[in-house]
Scaffold this motif. Structure first.
Motif, PDB file in Angstrom:
ATOM      1  N   LYS A 141       0.837  -1.194   0.000  1.00 24.68           N
ATOM      2  CA  LYS A 141       0.000   0.000   0.000  1.00 24.68           C
ATOM      3  C   LYS A 141       0.881   1.258   0.000  1.00 24.68           C
ATOM      4  O   LYS A 141       1.078   1.897   1.034  1.00 24.68           O
ATOM      5  N   PRO A 142       1.446   1.590  -1.150  1.00 27.16           N
ATOM      6  CA  PRO A 142       2.363   2.742  -1.236  1.00 27.16           C
ATOM      7  C   PRO A 142       1.650   4.066  -0.996  1.00 27.16           C
ATOM      8  O   PRO A 142       0.467   4.218  -1.309  1.00 27.16           O
ATOM      9  N   LYS A 143       2.380   5.004  -0.438  1.00 28.27           N
ATOM     10  CA  LYS A 143       1.863   6.357  -0.221  1.00 28.27           C
ATOM     11  C   LYS A 143       2.359   7.238  -1.350  1.00 28.27           C
ATOM     12  O   LYS A 143       3.472   7.742  -1.321  1.00 28.27           O
ATOM     13  N   TRP A 144       1.535   7.381  -2.362  1.00 25.23           N
ATOM     14  CA  TRP A 144       1.936   8.141  -3.552  1.00 25.23           C
ATOM     15  C   TRP A 144       2.148   9.613  -3.225  1.00 25.23           C
ATOM     16  O   TRP A 144       1.445  10.189  -2.401  1.00 25.23           O
ATOM     17  N   ASN A 145       3.132  10.216  -3.885  1.00 21.13           N
ATOM     18  CA  ASN A 145       3.442  11.641  -3.738  1.00 21.13           C
ATOM     19  C   ASN A 145       3.822  12.018  -2.303  1.00 21.13           C
ATOM     20  O   ASN A 145       3.679  13.167  -1.896  1.00 21.13           O
ATOM     21  N   GLU A 146       4.325  11.031  -1.551  1.00 26.94           N
ATOM     22  CA  GLU A 146       4.726  11.276  -0.162  1.00 26.94           C
ATOM     23  C   GLU A 146       6.042  10.563   0.140  1.00 26.94           C
ATOM     24  O   GLU A 146       6.497   9.707  -0.626  1.00 26.94           O
ATOM     25  N   GLN A 147       6.618  10.933   1.298  1.00 28.20           N
ATOM     26  CA  GLN A 147       7.726  10.158   1.827  1.00 28.20           C
ATOM     27  C   GLN A 147       7.110   8.923   2.456  1.00 28.20           C
ATOM     28  O   GLN A 147       6.354   9.006   3.420  1.00 28.20           O
ATOM     29  N   ASP A 148       7.407   7.769   1.890  1.00 29.97           N
ATOM     30  CA  ASP A 148       6.763   6.515   2.284  1.00 29.97           C
ATOM     31  C   ASP A 148       7.752   5.685   3.094  1.00 29.97           C
ATOM     32  O   ASP A 148       8.419   4.790   2.566  1.00 29.97           O
ATOM     33  N   VAL A 185      11.327   5.200   1.696  1.00 29.59           N
ATOM     34  CA  VAL A 185      11.230   5.363   0.240  1.00 29.59           C
ATOM     35  C   VAL A 185      10.625   6.725  -0.101  1.00 29.59           C
ATOM     36  O   VAL A 185       9.541   7.070   0.374  1.00 29.59           O
ATOM     37  N   ASN A 186      11.331   7.483  -0.934  1.00 29.62           N
ATOM     38  CA  ASN A 186      10.841   8.793  -1.363  1.00 29.62           C
ATOM     39  C   ASN A 186       9.990   8.627  -2.617  1.00 29.62           C
ATOM     40  O   ASN A 186      10.512   8.348  -3.698  1.00 29.62           O
ATOM     41  N   ARG A 187       8.682   8.807  -2.499  1.00 30.85           N
ATOM     42  CA  ARG A 187       7.781   8.709  -3.648  1.00 30.85           C
ATOM     43  C   ARG A 187       7.310  10.083  -4.119  1.00 30.85           C
ATOM     44  O   ARG A 187       6.340  10.206  -4.865  1.00 30.85           O
ATOM     45  N   VAL A 188       8.013  11.119  -3.693  1.00 29.80           N
ATOM     46  CA  VAL A 188       7.706  12.483  -4.119  1.00 29.80           C
ATOM     47  C   VAL A 188       8.465  12.779  -5.404  1.00 29.80           C
ATOM     48  O   VAL A 188       9.674  12.549  -5.488  1.00 29.80           O
ATOM     49  N   SER A 189       7.767  13.284  -6.413  1.00 33.80           N
ATOM     50  CA  SER A 189       8.407  13.646  -7.668  1.00 33.80           C
ATOM     51  C   SER A 189       9.016  15.035  -7.563  1.00 33.80           C
ATOM     52  O   SER A 189       8.423  15.944  -6.977  1.00 33.80           O
ATOM     53  N   TYR A 190      10.209  15.224  -8.152  1.00 33.44           N
ATOM     54  CA  TYR A 190      10.817  16.548  -8.220  1.00 33.44           C
ATOM     55  C   TYR A 190      10.053  17.445  -9.193  1.00 33.44           C
ATOM     56  O   TYR A 190      10.180  18.666  -9.152  1.00 33.44           O
ATOM     57  N   THR A 191       9.281  16.827 -10.083  1.00 35.16           N
ATOM     58  CA  THR A 191       8.651  17.559 -11.176  1.00 35.16           C
ATOM     59  C   THR A 191       7.299  18.126 -10.791  1.00 35.16           C
ATOM     60  O   THR A 191       7.040  19.317 -10.947  1.00 35.16           O
ATOM     61  N   SER A 192       6.403  17.270 -10.310  1.00 37.29           N
ATOM     62  CA  SER A 192       5.056  17.691  -9.955  1.00 37.29           C
ATOM     63  C   SER A 192       4.357  16.536  -9.271  1.00 37.29           C
ATOM     64  O   SER A 192       4.866  15.413  -9.252  1.00 37.29           O
ATOM     65  N   CYS A 193       3.174  16.807  -8.723  1.00 34.45           N
ATOM     66  CA  CYS A 193       2.352  15.717  -8.212  1.00 34.45           C
ATOM     67  C   CYS A 193       1.854  14.906  -9.404  1.00 34.45           C
ATOM     68  O   CYS A 193       1.289  15.459 -10.341  1.00 34.45           O
TER      69      CYS A 193
END
Length: 289
Positions: free
Chosen positions: A72-79, A82-90
């Motif tokens: 159950k990954p946490k998209w667009n967040e620090q999970d 694991v860093n699931r935050v994009s440098y580009t955009s949400c």
């Protein structure tokens, strides 16, 4: 224009991640015309092949498949680590899958990448001025600008020349990745003795304290898919006087088959978006391009 957006605009149509057959496979990408790269453009019958290399399954550095109910990954967040935050955009999530923020690539799945969504890397661009036998900086005869050199490695997988970078490990600081990757790929620290490793660390410690960020964002990488993509932070470490970096005992290691000082020019053919990073460094120092 913000630094984070520059390369995204340069690669808005995905040049290297719409390159026909996917790396090290016989899987052909669906052809995506330039005008249909953006998710904002309707394409009702878009149905590319789905491919994830067997080499990423059950690896400690890779995500489970999204069909795994316990994942159950946490998209667009620090999970967690694991860093699931994009440098580009949400990035958007569609049917439970993250969508490449720049657009369609003609392939679903993860390909060769370990993480769903952004896969973060770090690229140390180590430069010095090209000098003649008198130790004078060499100037190009056509542009009348000084010539920069960068520490280049030849990748073992694609045989292309590249910046000696690599993936940011979970929980690792980017500054640590930059040093580690340079030592592993350009100084062959993985095969060094403990005594040699201590000397290497002492030698590059001060030099790697003074890097300047060149780019942070999306990378047009041939491994990218609709659901997994590469992003990086590129730092420049420059030896202006030629008294430190030039003394590094370059030796290819880890993912590199060769390493050398390479003259920088617009004619270089480098891996992924690396030529764009190199160009930014040249502009920074008003060097030959």
């Amino acid at each position: 224009m913000k630094l984070v957006n520059v390369l995204c605009l340069l690669n808005m149509t995905h040049i290297k991640c719409r390159n026909g057959v996917y790396l090290f496979s016989n899987i052909a990408r669906l052809t995506v015309p330039d005008e249909l790269v953006s998710w904002d453009q309707e394409w009702l019958d878009y149905n590319p092949p789905n491919y994830t290399s067997k080499g990423v399954f059950n690896k400690p550095w890779a995500d489970p498949d999204l069909t795994d109910l316990d994942f159950k990954p946490k998209w667009n967040e620090q999970d967690g680590p694991v860093n699931r935050v994009s440098y580009t955009s949400c990035y958007k999530i569609e049917n439970g899958y993250p969508l490449n923020p720049i657009g369609r690539t003609g392939l679903r799945g993860r390909g060769l990448l370990g993480k769903w969504g952004p896969n973060h890397a770090a690229d140390p661009i180590v430069t010095r001025w090209k000098r003649d036998f008198k130790n004078s900086i060499v100037v190009d005869s056509d542009t009348s600008k000084p010539i920069l050199q960068f520490c280049a490695i030849q990748r073992r997988d694609t045989k292309e020349w590249a910046i000696p970078g690599g993936m940011v490990d979970s929980g690792e600081k980017v500054s640590e990745t930059l040093r580690r990757e340079f030592q592993e790929e350009a100084l062959n620290s993985l095969e060094a003795t403990e005594e040699e490793k201590i000397k290497l660390n002492e030698m590059i410690a001060d030099f790697f304290k003074n890097g300047q960020k060149i780019y942070e964002g999306y990378v047009d990488d041939p491994r990218n898919t609709d659901n997994s993509w590469m992003e990086t932070v590129a730092y420049n470490f420059h030896d202006d006087c030629g008294t430190s970096v030039g003394k590094f005992p370059l030796q290819a290691g880890d993912d590199a088959s060769k390493v050398q000082w390479m003259d920088i020019s617009r004619n270089l053919n480098l891996y992924a978006s690396h030529l764009n990073f190199i160009k930014m460094v040249c502009e920074k120092y008003s060097a030959h391009w």
